[in-house]
Scaffold this active site. Structure first.
Site, short mmCIF file in Angstrom:
data_model
loop_
_atom_site.label_atom_id
_atom_site.label_comp_id
_atom_site.label_asym_id
_atom_site.label_seq_id
_atom_site.Cartn_x
_atom_site.Cartn_y
_atom_site.Cartn_z
N ARG A 51 0.86 -1.19 0.00
CA ARG A 51 0.00 0.00 0.00
C ARG A 51 0.90 1.24 0.00
NH1 ARG A 51 0.37 -2.17 5.03
NH2 ARG A 51 0.71 -0.77 6.76
N CYS A 63 18.19 20.44 35.98
CA CYS A 63 18.80 19.33 35.23
C CYS A 63 20.09 18.88 35.91
CB CYS A 63 19.09 19.77 33.80
SG CYS A 63 20.14 18.62 32.90
N CYS A 106 23.29 19.69 33.58
CA CYS A 106 23.70 21.04 33.21
C CYS A 106 24.89 21.50 34.07
CB CYS A 106 22.54 22.02 33.38
SG CYS A 106 21.41 22.07 31.95
N HIS A 108 21.67 22.60 27.30
CA HIS A 108 20.57 21.68 27.62
C HIS A 108 19.64 21.46 26.43
CE1 HIS A 108 17.87 19.68 30.47
NE2 HIS A 108 16.86 20.30 29.88
N ASN A 132 21.49 6.54 24.55
CA ASN A 132 20.10 6.14 24.60
C ASN A 132 19.32 7.44 24.57
OD1 ASN A 132 18.24 4.09 24.82
ND2 ASN A 132 18.08 4.32 27.05
N SER A 134 16.16 9.25 30.61
CA SER A 134 15.58 9.99 31.74
C SER A 134 15.77 11.50 31.63
CB SER A 134 16.20 9.48 33.04
OG SER A 134 17.60 9.68 33.02
N HIS A 179 18.89 16.38 28.26
CA HIS A 179 20.22 17.00 28.09
C HIS A 179 21.09 16.05 27.25
CE1 HIS A 179 23.26 19.93 29.66
NE2 HIS A 179 24.01 19.04 29.03
N HIS A 186 23.42 13.61 26.13
CA HIS A 186 24.40 12.81 26.87
C HIS A 186 24.38 11.36 26.41
CE1 HIS A 186 20.72 11.68 28.99
NE2 HIS A 186 21.37 10.65 29.49
N GLN A 236 26.39 7.30 27.53
CA GLN A 236 26.97 6.55 28.64
C GLN A 236 28.09 5.66 28.16
OE1 GLN A 236 24.39 4.69 31.53
NE2 GLN A 236 22.58 5.66 30.66
N HIS A 269 32.52 -0.17 13.91
CA HIS A 269 31.24 0.29 13.34
C HIS A 269 30.35 0.78 14.47
CE1 HIS A 269 30.66 -3.97 14.46
NE2 HIS A 269 29.40 -3.63 14.72
N LYS A 279 7.67 0.78 16.69
CA LYS A 279 7.63 -0.67 16.51
C LYS A 279 7.86 -1.33 17.87
CE LYS A 279 10.51 -4.39 14.65
NZ LYS A 279 9.47 -5.19 14.00
N PHE A 280 7.07 -2.36 18.13
CA PHE A 280 7.29 -3.15 19.35
C PHE A 280 7.82 -4.52 18.95
CE2 PHE A 280 4.10 -0.09 20.69
CZ PHE A 280 4.55 0.28 21.94
N GLU A 307 7.62 -12.14 17.39
CA GLU A 307 9.02 -11.72 17.41
C GLU A 307 9.75 -12.16 18.68
OE1 GLU A 307 8.20 -7.41 16.22
OE2 GLU A 307 9.76 -8.22 14.93
P1 H2U Z 1 19.72 7.96 30.90
O1 H2U Z 1 19.14 9.30 30.67
O2 H2U Z 1 20.07 7.24 29.62
O3 H2U Z 1 18.88 7.16 31.84
O4 H2U Z 1 21.14 8.18 31.61
C1 H2U Z 1 21.30 9.01 32.71
C2 H2U Z 1 22.26 8.33 33.65
O5 H2U Z 1 22.64 9.29 34.62
C3 H2U Z 1 21.62 7.17 34.40
O6 H2U Z 1 22.36 6.01 34.13
C4 H2U Z 1 22.79 8.67 35.86
C5 H2U Z 1 21.73 7.58 35.87
O7 H2U Z 1 22.16 6.49 36.66
N1 H2U Z 1 22.64 9.68 36.92
C6 H2U Z 1 23.72 9.99 37.73
O8 H2U Z 1 24.77 9.38 37.58
N2 H2U Z 1 23.59 10.98 38.65
C7 H2U Z 1 22.44 11.68 38.89
O9 H2U Z 1 22.42 12.58 39.71
C8 H2U Z 1 21.21 11.34 38.14
C9 H2U Z 1 21.35 10.33 37.05
ZN ZN Z 2 20.69 20.09 31.17
#
Ligand code: H2U
Ligand code: ZN
Length: 347
Positions: A30, A51, A54, A114, A152, A160, A163, A165, A167, A295, A310-311, A316
């Protein structure tokens, strides 16, 4: 490859993991129904006093961020891996195997601003993120076998904080995904005396169909075996084992392709595009890894609009991952997008 074969349901093999994906192209015959709606155009302040990423703000456990001007990295206050897990408490029994793991987790702020994302940052500032990633892999690679650099992004991905960022989780053992990729790249190398991803890239550069964007040193493509609707693979054109091995020109060029690629992603549904992305370089122990090619994977969850995702559920979860829109259709849509960010274009 015969195209008629790819018009009806078929399975595609992922040579990096030795897993299969079911493709059901007839379900998308379609016509495309166009952009459904774009998510609310969120306007964030450049600085958010609440935040925890920040500059100058408080974090958990009484920590305070410095007034950083470019990038900033700190030990995750809620780390999932710890450098001093006791190894001797781990006991093994049949069918209940346990392995000890030691590691460390860090959080990487891409920018003091931010309101930005990698897509909206200036290339010279993205380059600073590239250098930070490389430096972290160098440093943590001295102590750990696997250094996973990832981002992420987006609420829909469970991120969460908006800002900009990412990991880093580093561990002394090879986690599942790199374990599979290592096994398969090694197997290919032994069998063909060649590098799996470089051979694959040659085929894709010839076919052109799945290539989204490229520059002097880098290519972004929708892999033949993609699972997520707009999944992409970013790789250097020459044989590179790890991020820290990139030279100055390749790092600038990486900043360039990241900006262009992520701008296209944002433009697809006119939203700050959510995804999980991460780097897969050769493990950082002392073994020989000539079979590896550096990569990055981008796994975005969105399917039809800024809100329809998508779920991976049902068949799946129980049998095999599946997709409707083909990798070729996805690549075509990404190819057609502008490299001017929609937030700039509509001003
Ligand atoms: P996410 O937004 O991908 O969840 O990553 C934020 C990370 O920041 C998360 O792993 C860490 C959380 O554990 N964090 C701190 O280390 N200190 C904080 O004061 C809040 C969040
Ligand atoms: Zn911020």
């Amino acid at each position: 490859m015969s195209h008629s074969k790819l018009d009806s349901p078929h399975r595609r093999h992922n040579p990096l993991t030795d897993e299969w994906v079911l493709v059901s192209p007839h379900r998308t015959k379609r016509p495309w129904q166009g952009k459904v709606e774009s998510a609310s155009r969120e306007l964030r302040p450049q600085f958010d006093p609440t935040c925890y990423l920040c500059p100058g703000n408080d974090r958990a456990g009484g920590h305070k961020n410095p007034v950083y001007e470019n990038t900033f990295v700190f030990d995750n206050d809620f780390a999932a891996l710890l450098p001093d897990s006791p190894a001797e408490t781990v006991e093994n029994e049949l069918l209940m195997e346990v392995d000890s793991v030691v590691g460390t987790c860090r959080v990487v702020c891409f920018s003091p601003r931010h309101d930005l994302s990698l897509a909206e940052m200036q290339e010279e500032n993205i380059r600073k993120v590239v250098d930070l990633w490389a430096g972290q892999i160098d440093e943590l690679g001295n102590d750990y076998t696997w250094v996973q650099v990832f981002e992420n992004k987006g609420e829909i991905m469970g991120c969460s904080n908006p800002h900009p960022h990412g990991q880093i989780w580093a561990s002394n053992s090879l986690p599942n995904e790199p374990f599979k990729e290592n096994r398969e790249q090694q197997r290919y190398y032994k069998k063909h005396n060649a590098n799996l991803l470089l051979d694959y890239l040659k085929k894709e550069c010839k076919a052109k169909e799945r290539i989204v964007v490229e520059n002097e040193h880098w290519v972004v493509l929708v892999p033949f075996w993609a699972v997520w609707p707009f999944e992409t693979l970013l790789l250097p054109k020459r044989h590179v084992l790890r991020l820290p091995d990139l030279n100055d020109a390749e790092r600038n060029s990486l900043a360039n392709i990241l900006k262009r690629h992520l701008t296209r992603y944002d433009n697809l549904f006119e939203t700050s595009f959510p995804y999980s992305m991460g780097w897969h370089g050769a493990p950082t122990d002392n073994n020989e890894y000539n079979h590896w090619q550096l990569h990055a994977h981008f796994y975005p969850p969105l399917l039809r609009s800024a809100t329809v995702k998508k779920f991976i559920v049902g068949y799946e979860m129980l049998s095999e991952v599946q997709r409707d829109i083909t990798p070729e259709q996805a690549a075509k849509r990404l190819q057609e997008l502008s490299e001017i960010h929609y937030r700039k274009a509509s001003k």
